[in-house]
Design an enzyme around this catalytic site. Structure first.
Site, PDB file in Angstrom:
ATOM      1  N   GLU A   1       0.849  -1.199   0.000  1.00  0.00           N
ATOM      2  CA  GLU A   1       0.000   0.000   0.000  1.00  0.00           C
ATOM      3  C   GLU A   1       0.880   1.244   0.000  1.00  0.00           C
ATOM      4  O   GLU A   1       1.895   1.271   0.685  1.00  0.00           O
ATOM      5  CB  GLU A   1      -0.866   0.041   1.277  1.00  0.00           C
ATOM      6  CG  GLU A   1      -1.725  -1.178   1.464  1.00  0.00           C
ATOM      7  CD  GLU A   1      -2.444  -1.198   2.823  1.00  0.00           C
ATOM      8  OE1 GLU A   1      -2.418  -0.169   3.531  1.00  0.00           O
ATOM      9  OE2 GLU A   1      -3.008  -2.245   3.146  1.00  0.00           O
TER      10      GLU A   1
ATOM     11  N   LYS B   1       2.358   4.542   1.256  1.00  0.00           N
ATOM     12  CA  LYS B   1       2.410   5.107   2.607  1.00  0.00           C
ATOM     13  C   LYS B   1       2.031   6.574   2.499  1.00  0.00           C
ATOM     14  O   LYS B   1       2.796   7.405   2.028  1.00  0.00           O
ATOM     15  CB  LYS B   1       3.802   4.950   3.212  1.00  0.00           C
ATOM     16  CG  LYS B   1       3.862   5.399   4.662  1.00  0.00           C
ATOM     17  CD  LYS B   1       5.149   4.936   5.317  1.00  0.00           C
ATOM     18  CE  LYS B   1       5.142   5.141   6.815  1.00  0.00           C
ATOM     19  NZ  LYS B   1       4.945   6.508   7.246  1.00  0.00           N
TER      20      LYS B   1
ATOM     21  N   ASP C   1       1.221  10.348   3.303  1.00  0.00           N
ATOM     22  CA  ASP C   1       1.922  11.287   4.167  1.00  0.00           C
ATOM     23  C   ASP C   1       0.929  12.263   4.794  1.00  0.00           C
ATOM     24  O   ASP C   1       0.770  13.382   4.360  1.00  0.00           O
ATOM     25  CB  ASP C   1       2.978  12.034   3.341  1.00  0.00           C
ATOM     26  CG  ASP C   1       4.056  12.613   4.226  1.00  0.00           C
ATOM     27  OD1 ASP C   1       4.032  12.345   5.446  1.00  0.00           O
ATOM     28  OD2 ASP C   1       4.914  13.329   3.708  1.00  0.00           O
TER      29      ASP C   1
ATOM     30  N   TYR D   1      -7.198   2.074   6.057  1.00  0.00           N
ATOM     31  CA  TYR D   1      -6.274   0.983   5.758  1.00  0.00           C
ATOM     32  C   TYR D   1      -6.224  -0.135   6.783  1.00  0.00           C
ATOM     33  O   TYR D   1      -5.512  -1.095   6.585  1.00  0.00           O
ATOM     34  CB  TYR D   1      -4.869   1.495   5.459  1.00  0.00           C
ATOM     35  CG  TYR D   1      -4.271   2.473   6.468  1.00  0.00           C
ATOM     36  CD1 TYR D   1      -4.077   2.115   7.795  1.00  0.00           C
ATOM     37  CD2 TYR D   1      -3.875   3.742   6.059  1.00  0.00           C
ATOM     38  CE1 TYR D   1      -3.517   3.007   8.694  1.00  0.00           C
ATOM     39  CE2 TYR D   1      -3.316   4.641   6.955  1.00  0.00           C
ATOM     40  CZ  TYR D   1      -3.143   4.265   8.274  1.00  0.00           C
ATOM     41  OH  TYR D   1      -2.593   5.139   9.157  1.00  0.00           O
TER      42      TYR D   1
ATOM     43  N   LYS E   1      10.667   3.496   2.967  1.00  0.00           N
ATOM     44  CA  LYS E   1      10.525   4.936   2.707  1.00  0.00           C
ATOM     45  C   LYS E   1      11.315   5.340   1.469  1.00  0.00           C
ATOM     46  O   LYS E   1      12.373   4.784   1.190  1.00  0.00           O
ATOM     47  CB  LYS E   1      11.063   5.718   3.903  1.00  0.00           C
ATOM     48  CG  LYS E   1      10.252   5.511   5.163  1.00  0.00           C
ATOM     49  CD  LYS E   1       9.512   6.796   5.502  1.00  0.00           C
ATOM     50  CE  LYS E   1       8.998   6.774   6.916  1.00  0.00           C
ATOM     51  NZ  LYS E   1       9.654   7.714   7.788  1.00  0.00           N
TER      52      LYS E   1
ATOM     53  N   CYS F   1      31.485  40.076  13.706  1.00  0.00           N
ATOM     54  CA  CYS F   1      30.074  39.670  13.696  1.00  0.00           C
ATOM     55  C   CYS F   1      29.316  40.519  12.672  1.00  0.00           C
ATOM     56  O   CYS F   1      29.430  41.750  12.691  1.00  0.00           O
ATOM     57  CB  CYS F   1      29.487  39.869  15.089  1.00  0.00           C
ATOM     58  SG  CYS F   1      27.694  39.721  15.114  1.00  0.00           S
TER      59      CYS F   1
ATOM     60  N   CYS G   1      26.894  42.924  15.031  1.00  0.00           N
ATOM     61  CA  CYS G   1      27.363  43.942  15.988  1.00  0.00           C
ATOM     62  C   CYS G   1      28.831  44.299  15.811  1.00  0.00           C
ATOM     63  O   CYS G   1      29.353  45.138  16.545  1.00  0.00           O
ATOM     64  CB  CYS G   1      27.110  43.476  17.414  1.00  0.00           C
ATOM     65  SG  CYS G   1      28.243  42.165  17.931  1.00  0.00           S
TER      66      CYS G   1
ATOM     67  N   CYS H   1      30.176  34.955  17.841  1.00  0.00           N
ATOM     68  CA  CYS H   1      30.312  36.391  18.066  1.00  0.00           C
ATOM     69  C   CYS H   1      30.571  36.576  19.558  1.00  0.00           C
ATOM     70  O   CYS H   1      29.920  35.952  20.386  1.00  0.00           O
ATOM     71  CB  CYS H   1      29.015  37.085  17.648  1.00  0.00           C
ATOM     72  SG  CYS H   1      28.751  38.665  18.457  1.00  0.00           S
TER      73      CYS H   1
ATOM     74  N   CYS I   1      25.358  42.230  21.521  1.00  0.00           N
ATOM     75  CA  CYS I   1      25.039  41.957  20.113  1.00  0.00           C
ATOM     76  C   CYS I   1      23.526  41.940  19.951  1.00  0.00           C
ATOM     77  O   CYS I   1      22.821  41.209  20.643  1.00  0.00           O
ATOM     78  CB  CYS I   1      25.634  40.621  19.687  1.00  0.00           C
ATOM     79  SG  CYS I   1      25.139  40.139  18.018  1.00  0.00           S
TER      80      CYS I   1
HETATM   81  S1  IVH Z   1      -0.669   0.666   8.743  1.00  0.00           S
HETATM   82  C1  IVH Z   1       0.649  -1.486  12.103  1.00  0.00           C
HETATM   83  N1  IVH Z   1      -0.923   1.609   6.313  1.00  0.00           N
HETATM   84  O1  IVH Z   1       2.420   5.336   8.752  1.00  0.00           O
HETATM   85  C2  IVH Z   1      -0.236  -0.605  11.392  1.00  0.00           C
HETATM   86  N2  IVH Z   1       0.037   3.014   7.969  1.00  0.00           N
HETATM   87  O2  IVH Z   1       4.786   4.732  10.402  1.00  0.00           O
HETATM   88  C3  IVH Z   1       0.322   0.757  11.194  1.00  0.00           C
HETATM   89  N3  IVH Z   1       0.629   5.245   7.181  1.00  0.00           N
HETATM   90  O3  IVH Z   1       1.006   5.853  11.905  1.00  0.00           O
HETATM   91  C4  IVH Z   1      -0.426   1.543  10.243  1.00  0.00           C
HETATM   92  N4  IVH Z   1      -0.043   4.961   5.107  1.00  0.00           N
HETATM   93  O4  IVH Z   1       0.124   7.232   9.940  1.00  0.00           O
HETATM   94  C5  IVH Z   1      -0.504   1.859   7.566  1.00  0.00           C
HETATM   95  N5  IVH Z   1      -1.229   2.316   4.127  1.00  0.00           N
HETATM   96  C6  IVH Z   1      -0.824   2.563   5.377  1.00  0.00           C
HETATM   97  C7  IVH Z   1      -0.269   3.808   5.764  1.00  0.00           C
HETATM   98  C8  IVH Z   1       0.150   3.995   7.074  1.00  0.00           C
HETATM   99  C9  IVH Z   1       0.479   5.810   5.982  1.00  0.00           C
HETATM  100  C10 IVH Z   1       1.215   5.914   8.366  1.00  0.00           C
HETATM  101  C11 IVH Z   1       0.353   5.897   9.590  1.00  0.00           C
HETATM  102  C12 IVH Z   1       1.180   5.247  10.661  1.00  0.00           C
HETATM  103  C13 IVH Z   1       2.550   5.464  10.144  1.00  0.00           C
HETATM  104  C14 IVH Z   1       3.482   4.423  10.687  1.00  0.00           C
END
Ligand code: IVH
Length: 673
Positions: free
Chosen positions: A116, A118, A120, A228, A317, A411, A414, A429, A435
């Site tokens: 999935e 991730k 932000d 999720y 990441k 500086c 001053c 400084c 200053c």
């Molecule tokens: S699962 C164990 N799924 O990532 C379950 N988290 O670093 C943990 N996040 O606090 C969450 N997309 O804010 C999950 N598809 C996704 C996600 C996701 C973003 C974030 C979430 C979590 C953080 C963990």
């Protein structure tokens, strides 16, 4: 009559919720906006005339409720976990290997993962009781979060009632609230039009909007959500896999991400990761990596979790984003302790979701090591909320005659001499409170929350008061007069009087806060509290000899010297006396001596943290009785990994030592707040 009205209200509620679902979740509107508005107004009018008939899931509740003083705390029935990170294919493979071993999989049998994006944004939990949305909370520390129900109610993608005739008794849905790129642009444009500061990035925008005390303001921002995972579920059999869980959530009317995919084995996971990375810019919302979750929930249960992160999931990441631009010049900023920080002024460049025109160069050593020169084309790097930095120079593009950066002898503020002691990377400084830059920063620090906590005396006002010549030392804070303050631009009698009241109120403080507020080098918040506890009075501390200072826990030779030097200066003592004469006193008891709740634990810190330096983290862990070691072994309790950690994470994983993130570290240090 009333029966008819009741039926019509119910019917309108169902229709409007259904239209919202088609519009916001399925992206497939069934009626025009005008038709929707007309139904909405009909419902509003009926509800106004018959307030007793308003239902909990009425779509008219999405406009926001009156502001709150504070958010209530919510305890999560099922903890909201965080995720361990993998930073390379090797680490992803190592994760897969651990999963396979624990599950005792056959050599030729791949593990099925749900991949999935991730998102932000920020994690939230939605609680439905018998199908009706009753409560929403932020993740907080994973165990307790904040009740943001009214704010969440304004997000149209969130169903106020689940789309089923047979709802479970309780269903908690976990997901991520975020702001898509278009809404982010729109929010920032209206902030700019209203002469307010725009958000730095969509994540801050989402967090800021969701944590509004006034949900009517949240309602004006367009937030999105993807569900999720499941939290507490009562009264229904939960699905067998993560894939089925996502399908179930979608059937119930919750928005889920369509970019998810099942991947068998680590290689397929990595291919997914690369594919999403390629699509990243076209998604229309920010993601910062990929989450891989073991698909079978029975296997998830078997794997369980270590402290706060599951063994069955990992986040891969994306690396920090980089971009090239031209370094226009290097300027030196003077901080509170006189430290000169070189700052790169850049040709503005879009990187990591924001336009960057300044980047830190840390110190002279760094400039020399990277050989950065004005006119150079440089690579700028930015990850998450970390301050942008100049990663390296593109040497081939260096213009002829580009000159090296020199540390100024005086500086820039001053004109006092600049000193750099042997072995110290930082040049300073020597002007002290003479200053202007140091004085202004010193006053900001003195007024800040963890020091004297003077409400309303923020950075901007300190600048304004200093510009007007009203603040030339810490002691001047107590000489401010109503008329002069009220006469400042953007101030009035009311705001000036509030400020003076806040100053009055702050006079009753603790010795620890006051000491911290003085901004003595090497004396941080905890050091100041420890000194206050140890000496009990300011006089005793001022008169303490070096040996007595060194007896205090956590006061090393450098801090002791710095304290002696500070109190040896006549003007500092005069300033302290002037402050005390204005009525500042310490009747409030110091914080209780900290309990060593982490005694016996051994931690390792790696990577760069966002909310504090590694040294601060180390210091705080030690205050709580823990040991902090520089290498990972079987005895390590946990490794805390910030951004770009090194091999310590790999080592920890191979030894089965839990690897945790900064949030977990902050939660652990919560006791010190
Ligand atoms: S699962 C164990 N799924 O990532 C379950 N988290 O670093 C943990 N996040 O606090 C969450 N997309 O804010 C999950 N598809 C996704 C996600 C996701 C973003 C974030 C979430 C979590 C953080 C963990």
């Amino acid at each position: 009559m009333s029966k008819k009205v009741k039926e019509r209200i119910a019917q309108l509620g169902v229709q409007l919720n259904d239209h919202s679902y088609h519009y916001y979740v399925l992206d497939n509107p069934q009626i025009s906006d005008a038709e929707y508005d007309s139904l909405f107004r009909e419902l509003q009018a009926l509800e106004e005339a018959h307030p007793d008939l308003i239902s909990a899931d009425s779509p008219t509740h999405r406009v926001g409720a009156p502001p709150l003083d504070d958010f209530e705390q919510v305890t999560h029935a099922v903890a909201m976990l965080s995720l361990n990170n993998a930073f390379s294919f090797d680490e992803l493979q190592a994760f897969d290997q651990r999963v396979r071993e624990r599950l005792e999989m056959e050599a030729d049998q791949p593990v099925q993962y749900m991949a999935e994006p991730k998102l932000d944004g920020l994690a939230i939990s939605l609680r439905y009781e018998r199908g009706v949305f009753v409560q929403g909370a932020t993740r907080g520390d994973g165990h307790t979060g904040e009740n943001v129900t009214e704010n969440l109610r304004t997000i149209e993608m969130i169903p106020l009632r689940l789309r089923t005739n047979n709802p479970p008794e309780v269903l908690e849905v976990r997901g991520e609230v975020f702001m898509d790129d278009a809404s982010f642009e729109q929010a920032n444009q209206s902030l700019i039009a209203a002469d307010q500061k725009p958000f730095v990035n969509p994540r801050n925008a989402a967090a800021g909007s969701l944590r509004q005390k006034d949900s009517r303001k949240t309602a004006k921002r367009r937030l999105s959500i993807y569900a999720y995972s499941l939290g507490e579920v009562v009264g229904v059999q939960i699905p067998a896999t993560q894939a089925l869980a996502l399908e179930w959530l979608a059937e119930l009317g919750l928005p889920t991400n369509s970019e998810v995919a099942i991947c068998e084995g680590a290689e397929a996971c990595y291919a997914y990761y690369e594919n999403i990375q390629g699509k990243r810019a076209q998604l229309g919302y920010d993601i910062d990596g990929v989450v891989f979750k073991v698909n079978e929930l029975s296997q998830q249960r078997e794997l369980g979790f270590v402290s706060r992160a599951p063994r069955w999931a990992i986040a891969t990441k994306f690396p920090a984003e980089e971009a090239q631009t031209v370094l226009l010049e290097v300027e030196f900023q003077v901080g509170r302790t006189g430290a000169l920080t070189p700052v790169a002024r850049l040709e503005p460049v879009f990187v990591g979701g924001v336009t960057v025109s300044n980047a830190t160069l840390h110190n002279m050593d760094e400039i020399e090591r990277k050989d950065v020169r004005p006119g150079d084309t440089v690579v700028v790097r930015r990850a998450g909320d970390v301050i942008p930095e100049v990663a390296r120079v593109v040497e081939e593009k260096r213009p002829k005659g580009a000159r090296k950066v020199k540390l100024p002898a005086k500086c820039p503020v001053c004109k006092s001499p600049v000193m750099r002691s042997e072995g110290d990377a930082v040049a300073r400084c020597t002007g002290g409170f003479l200053c202007d830059a140091q004085r202004r920063e010193g006053i900001k620090h003195y007024a800040s929350r963890k020091a004297l906590d003077i409400d309303g005396l923020g950075d901007k006002l300190v600048e304004q008061l200093s510009d007007a010549g009203l603040l030339n030392s810490l002691a001047d804070v107590y000489q401010l007069e109503l008329e002069a303050v009220a006469a400042l631009p953007r101030m009035a009698e009311k705001s000036a009087s509030n400020l003076l009241q806040a100053i009055e109120k702050s006079k009753n403080t603790t010795l620890g806060r006051f000491l911290f507020g003085l901004g003595i080098r090497e004396v941080g918040e905890t050091g100041a509290a420890t000194l206050a506890n140890h000496f009990g009075s300011l006089d005793a501390l001022i008169n303490a000899k070096e040996a007595e200072l060194l007896e205090v826990d956590d006061i090393g030779p450098v801090a002791a010297k710095s304290l002696l030097a500070f109190f040896a200066q006549k003007n500092n003592i005069e300033m302290i006396n002037a402050i005390l004469q204005s009525g500042v006193s310490f009747p409030v008891a110091e914080k209780a001596v900290i309990e060593p709740t982490l005694a016996g634990n051994v931690y390792v810190l790696t990577g760069s943290l966002e909310s504090m330096t590694r040294d601060e983290a180390k210091h705080k862990l030690q205050l709580l009785g823990a040991k902090v070691s520089s290498s990972v072994s079987k005895k390590t309790t946990a490794v805390f990994a910030g951004a770009s950690p090194g091999s310590k994470v790999v080592k920890a994983e191979s030894l089965g030592v839990p690897v945790e993130d900064e949030q977990a570290l902050q939660a652990l240090l919560g006791a010190l707040e």
